[in-house]
Motif scaffolding. Structure first.
Motif, mmCIF file in Angstrom:
data_model
loop_
_atom_site.group_PDB
_atom_site.id
_atom_site.type_symbol
_atom_site.label_atom_id
_atom_site.label_comp_id
_atom_site.label_asym_id
_atom_site.label_seq_id
_atom_site.Cartn_x
_atom_site.Cartn_y
_atom_site.Cartn_z
ATOM 1 N N ASP A 159 -13.534 29.028 59.101
ATOM 2 C CA ASP A 159 -12.591 29.833 59.873
ATOM 3 C C ASP A 159 -11.693 28.873 60.648
ATOM 4 O OD1 ASP A 159 -13.720 32.215 59.004
ATOM 5 O OD2 ASP A 159 -15.199 32.215 60.630
ATOM 6 N N GLY A 160 -10.407 28.953 60.431
ATOM 7 C CA GLY A 160 -9.490 28.010 61.060
ATOM 8 C C GLY A 160 -9.093 26.923 60.082
ATOM 9 N N THR A 161 -8.692 25.770 60.605
ATOM 10 C CA THR A 161 -8.245 24.668 59.755
ATOM 11 C C THR A 161 -8.823 23.357 60.266
ATOM 12 O OG1 THR A 161 -6.247 24.263 61.066
ATOM 13 C CG2 THR A 161 -6.070 25.836 59.243
ATOM 14 N N TYR A 162 -8.841 22.367 59.372
ATOM 15 C CA TYR A 162 -9.246 21.026 59.763
ATOM 16 C C TYR A 162 -8.077 20.314 60.432
ATOM 17 C CZ TYR A 162 -13.678 21.488 57.313
ATOM 18 O OH TYR A 162 -14.932 21.889 56.928
ATOM 19 N N GLY A 163 -8.393 19.166 61.057
ATOM 20 C CA GLY A 163 -7.408 18.517 61.907
ATOM 21 C C GLY A 163 -6.601 17.433 61.257
ATOM 22 N N ALA A 164 -6.580 17.364 59.941
ATOM 23 C CA ALA A 164 -5.793 16.347 59.256
ATOM 24 C C ALA A 164 -5.054 17.002 58.106
ATOM 25 C CB ALA A 164 -6.700 15.233 58.741
ATOM 26 N N GLY A 165 -3.895 16.485 57.794
ATOM 27 C CA GLY A 165 -3.124 17.108 56.733
ATOM 28 C C GLY A 165 -2.107 16.189 56.113
ATOM 29 N N CYS A 166 -2.570 15.157 55.446
ATOM 30 C CA CYS A 166 -1.658 14.167 54.880
ATOM 31 C C CYS A 166 -1.446 14.339 53.384
ATOM 32 C CB CYS A 166 -2.178 12.757 55.158
ATOM 33 S SG CYS A 166 -2.258 12.339 56.910
ATOM 34 N N ASP A 167 -2.108 15.290 52.747
ATOM 35 C CA ASP A 167 -1.915 15.427 51.309
ATOM 36 C C ASP A 167 -0.930 16.551 51.020
ATOM 37 O OD1 ASP A 167 -3.336 17.986 50.339
ATOM 38 O OD2 ASP A 167 -4.908 17.059 51.532
ATOM 39 N N GLN A 168 -0.342 16.507 49.834
ATOM 40 C CA GLN A 168 0.757 17.418 49.525
ATOM 41 C C GLN A 168 0.291 18.842 49.211
ATOM 42 O OE1 GLN A 168 2.975 16.367 46.047
ATOM 43 N NE2 GLN A 168 1.189 15.794 44.848
ATOM 44 N N HIS A 169 -1.012 19.056 49.141
ATOM 45 C CA HIS A 169 -1.533 20.397 48.895
ATOM 46 C C HIS A 169 -2.184 20.982 50.152
ATOM 47 C CE1 HIS A 169 -0.891 19.962 44.552
ATOM 48 N NE2 HIS A 169 -1.381 18.743 44.672
ATOM 49 N N TRP A 170 -1.864 20.423 51.306
ATOM 50 C CA TRP A 170 -2.576 20.776 52.524
ATOM 51 C C TRP A 170 -2.466 22.258 52.860
ATOM 52 C CZ3 TRP A 170 -6.426 18.995 55.020
ATOM 53 C CH2 TRP A 170 -6.707 19.433 56.313
ATOM 54 N N ASP A 171 -1.347 22.872 52.592
ATOM 55 C CA ASP A 171 -1.179 24.287 52.942
ATOM 56 C C ASP A 171 -2.229 25.159 52.271
ATOM 57 O OD1 ASP A 171 0.953 23.649 54.510
ATOM 58 O OD2 ASP A 171 2.485 24.206 53.036
ATOM 59 N N ASN A 172 -2.681 24.755 51.084
ATOM 60 C CA ASN A 172 -3.690 25.536 50.362
ATOM 61 C C ASN A 172 -5.111 25.085 50.659
ATOM 62 O OD1 ASN A 172 -1.683 27.026 48.994
ATOM 63 N ND2 ASN A 172 -1.464 25.400 47.470
ATOM 64 N N HIS A 173 -5.260 23.905 51.289
ATOM 65 C CA HIS A 173 -6.587 23.318 51.450
ATOM 66 C C HIS A 173 -6.974 23.082 52.901
ATOM 67 C CE1 HIS A 173 -6.145 21.372 47.177
ATOM 68 N NE2 HIS A 173 -6.283 22.685 47.142
ATOM 69 N N SER A 174 -6.205 23.540 53.836
ATOM 70 C CA SER A 174 -6.438 23.182 55.239
ATOM 71 C C SER A 174 -7.769 23.694 55.771
ATOM 72 C CB SER A 174 -5.297 23.712 56.112
ATOM 73 O OG SER A 174 -5.208 25.127 56.019
ATOM 74 N N ASP A 175 -8.334 24.715 55.128
ATOM 75 C CA ASP A 175 -9.632 25.242 55.561
ATOM 76 C C ASP A 175 -10.722 25.009 54.519
ATOM 77 O OD1 ASP A 175 -8.655 26.956 53.635
ATOM 78 O OD2 ASP A 175 -9.216 28.801 54.681
ATOM 79 N N LEU A 176 -10.429 24.215 53.496
ATOM 80 C CA LEU A 176 -11.365 23.985 52.393
ATOM 81 C C LEU A 176 -12.291 22.820 52.727
ATOM 82 C CD1 LEU A 176 -12.018 24.991 49.500
ATOM 83 C CD2 LEU A 176 -10.470 23.206 48.655
ATOM 84 N N VAL A 177 -13.591 23.051 52.650
ATOM 85 C CA VAL A 177 -14.561 22.005 52.974
ATOM 86 C C VAL A 177 -14.541 20.911 51.913
ATOM 87 C CG1 VAL A 177 -17.002 21.495 53.350
ATOM 88 C CG2 VAL A 177 -16.015 23.619 54.247
ATOM 89 N N MET A 178 -14.644 21.301 50.644
ATOM 90 C CA MET A 178 -14.648 20.336 49.544
ATOM 91 C C MET A 178 -13.206 20.135 49.075
ATOM 92 S SD MET A 178 -17.848 19.671 49.470
ATOM 93 C CE MET A 178 -17.853 18.566 48.070
ATOM 94 N N ASP A 179 -12.521 19.223 49.728
ATOM 95 C CA ASP A 179 -11.108 18.955 49.442
ATOM 96 C C ASP A 179 -11.039 17.955 48.284
ATOM 97 O OD1 ASP A 179 -8.335 19.036 49.812
ATOM 98 O OD2 ASP A 179 -8.375 17.369 51.235
ATOM 99 N N VAL A 180 -11.280 18.465 47.081
ATOM 100 C CA VAL A 180 -11.443 17.638 45.885
ATOM 101 C C VAL A 180 -10.381 18.045 44.877
ATOM 102 C CG1 VAL A 180 -13.026 17.002 44.016
ATOM 103 C CG2 VAL A 180 -13.922 17.455 46.312
ATOM 104 N N HIS A 181 -9.387 17.182 44.679
ATOM 105 C CA HIS A 181 -8.282 17.570 43.806
ATOM 106 C C HIS A 181 -7.378 16.378 43.537
ATOM 107 C CE1 HIS A 181 -5.436 17.591 47.254
ATOM 108 N NE2 HIS A 181 -6.494 17.999 47.934
ATOM 109 N N GLU A 182 -6.385 16.600 42.705
ATOM 110 C CA GLU A 182 -5.381 15.585 42.391
ATOM 111 C C GLU A 182 -4.340 15.560 43.503
ATOM 112 O OE1 GLU A 182 -4.460 15.135 38.022
ATOM 113 O OE2 GLU A 182 -2.476 15.715 38.753
ATOM 114 N N ASP A 183 -3.968 14.343 43.942
ATOM 115 C CA ASP A 183 -3.034 14.278 45.061
ATOM 116 C C ASP A 183 -2.379 12.904 45.142
ATOM 117 O OD1 ASP A 183 -2.469 16.246 47.460
ATOM 118 O OD2 ASP A 183 -2.377 14.223 48.285
ATOM 119 N N THR A 184 -1.344 12.827 45.979
ATOM 120 C CA THR A 184 -0.609 11.579 46.196
ATOM 121 C C THR A 184 -1.099 10.817 47.417
ATOM 122 O OG1 THR A 184 1.037 12.774 47.510
ATOM 123 C CG2 THR A 184 1.488 12.508 45.156
ATOM 124 N N PHE A 185 -2.171 11.278 48.058
ATOM 125 C CA PHE A 185 -2.626 10.691 49.317
ATOM 126 C C PHE A 185 -2.767 9.175 49.193
ATOM 127 C CE2 PHE A 185 -5.440 9.555 52.744
ATOM 128 C CZ PHE A 185 -5.164 10.466 53.749
#
Length: 469
Positions: free
Chosen positions: A366-392
């Motif tokens: 519930d809510g969002t995490y406090g970091a958001g440097c990847d380009q898919h953050w809008d869809n993953h801001s509350d996702l625990v397992m942030d496992v995906h393809e990215d430019t980070f």
């Protein structure tokens, strides 16, 4: 009369019942006669989770198979992607490995006529080949302070203050210790020192690079993490003495990976590296990748993939003091088109977490995490397992991604989710405190180490993992 006729019919059908109603006993493959596990008849063995087991399958034309997401089979030192291995000749010696998260071990033996026998083996907790307890003990040895803690040198290495630059003796001492570890395991290990020619007294980088020959000397692959820590007055927290989380944790994970991989065969020439000067702008990994030396990155070989370990151990399944799970980050790349999967290693990343380790891939807070440097953050801001393809970016995988390698970057909680970043509070004691104790820390680091180890094993045996540059 009718009774006599019925009796005759039953007598005639009796011999056929094995063909019509099932397989006769003599046609069932005897698992104990054809397979031994650790020297025992197959059905007498117990599989210890996370440990190696030695198997011997005897019989021409036989094949042993297992669910590939639960049981890993290794022949001649390499993992079989399908977990299905045939006997070539009259016998096959091979190895079996499960993860600590395997829930059942079911094996099937087939013969060349299509007959089979399937059986489930009992499982029990073992001492995994890579485990959180060993990681913690090594962390404690490296980060302790022999003066403050009053412990003898045999128990307290005190390899702290690893700030890169100006011939720092503490850094040099740490690098020599790490070099000795890799050498003791049989790796060809080198110190790569590159000096900034504009300032000869300021070493630009001092890396420890361990090499293992592969079956194919036309390609290269690797894993690494930076061993330098943020120097005093460094942003944003003022620098650190231990640098436990960033990045002694990743350094120790590389030491443990080296122990496991030492007894395996790899497809391509493989480097296991501890980088310097990451905190000063990835200078260590760039020195390795862009210099011409006998143990630098070969310029005439295909660079297939690279896996990076940075800031490890404070992530799911560890729980924040607020009661929410810490975020778990693992990014593959390069992510050229954010709407499409671009590289094959992304499938391995997902398979390892979803199917092999059985992680809760859809768990959200519930809510969002406090970091958001990847380009898919809008869809993953509350996702625990942030496992995906990215430019980070922000770590040494960028060096190799820029050269066309397929990469995976493992990172724990960062920025607002970990307030000791680059500060004197970045200690092993603090890591234990924020996750609720040593057991929780060991559980958290063990999970991510298994993820990275499995990613390497799968990528090593996947031909589709190619340079995309």
């Amino acid at each position: 009369m009718y009774s006599a006729l019925l009796l005759i019919v039953l007598m005639l059908l009796g011999p056929l019942s094995g063909c019509i109603g099932g397989t006769p006993d003599e046609e069932i493959i005897d698992a104990d006669a054809t397979l031994t596990i650790d020297g025992l008849p197959a059905t007498d063995a117990t599989v210890l989770l996370g440990e190696w087991h030695d198997l011997l399958l005897i019989g021409e034309g036989l094949r042993l198979s297992a669910p590939a997401h639960d049981v890993l089979l290794f022949v001649n030192g390499s993992m079989d992607l399908d977990s299905s291995v045939p006997v070539n000749g009259d016998r096959l010696a091979f190895r079996l490995l499960t993860t600590p998260y395997t829930e059942e071990v079911v094996l099937t033996i087939y013969d060349q006529n299509g007959r089979k026998t399937t059986f489930e083996l009992p499982i029990a907790n073992g001492t995994p080949v890579i485990n959180g307890q060993e990681w913690f003990e090594k962390m404690d040895y490296i980060t302790c302070d022999p003066i403050i803690d009053g412990r003898p040198s045999a128990e307290c290495g005190g390899y702290n203050d690893r700030w890169m630059g100006a011939g720092n003796p503490a850094y040099e001492r740490g690098a020599a210790y790490f070099q000795g570890h890799f050498e003791s395991l049989g790796y060809r290990t080198h110190m790569l020192r590159v000096t900034d020619h504009l300032n000869p007294t300021q070493p630009e980088s001092l890396n420890v690079v361990a090499w293992k020959d592969g079956r194919d000397d036309s390609c290269v692959q690797g894993m690494g993490g930076h061993m330098d820590i943020m120097p005093p007055a460094g942003p944003p927290g003022g620098g650190t003495h231990e640098g436990a989380y960033d990045n002694t944790a990743g350094t120790v994970s590389m030491m443990l990976f080296a122990k496991v991989l030492a007894d395996m065969e790899v497809e391509c020439d493989t480097f296991l590296a501890l980088w310097s000067s990451e905190e000063e702008g990835l200078r260590g990994s760039n020195a390795f990748a862009n210099n011409d030396c006998g143990f630098c990155l070969p310029q005439d070989k295909e660079l297939r993939f690279y896996i990076n370990m940075d800031m490890m151990g404070i992530s799911w399944p560890a729980i924040k003091p607020t009661g929410e799970p810490y975020p778990y980050h693992a990014w593959s790349g390069p992510d050229i088109d954010p709407d499409e999967q671009d590289v094959a290693i992304t499938s391995i990343l997902d398979h390892v977490h979803r199917n092999v380790l059985k992680a809760p891939m859809d768990l959200r807070i519930d809510g969002t995490y406090g970091a958001g440097c990847d380009q898919h953050w809008d869809n993953h801001s509350d996702l625990v397992m942030d496992v995906h393809e990215d430019t980070f970016g922000r770590s040494d995988h960028v060096t190799f991604r820029d050269l066309g390698a397929q990469t995976i970057f493992h990172l724990g909680a960062y920025d607002d989710d970990y307030d000791a970043y680059h500060s004197p509070s970045d200690t092993l004691e603090n890591m234990m405190d924020v996750v609720g104790g040593q057991d929780n820390l060991e559980e958290s680091i063990e999970f991510v180490m298994w993820a990275a180890l499995l990613e390497f094993m799968f990528a090593d045996q996947t031909p589709e993992i190619r340079n995309v540059g």
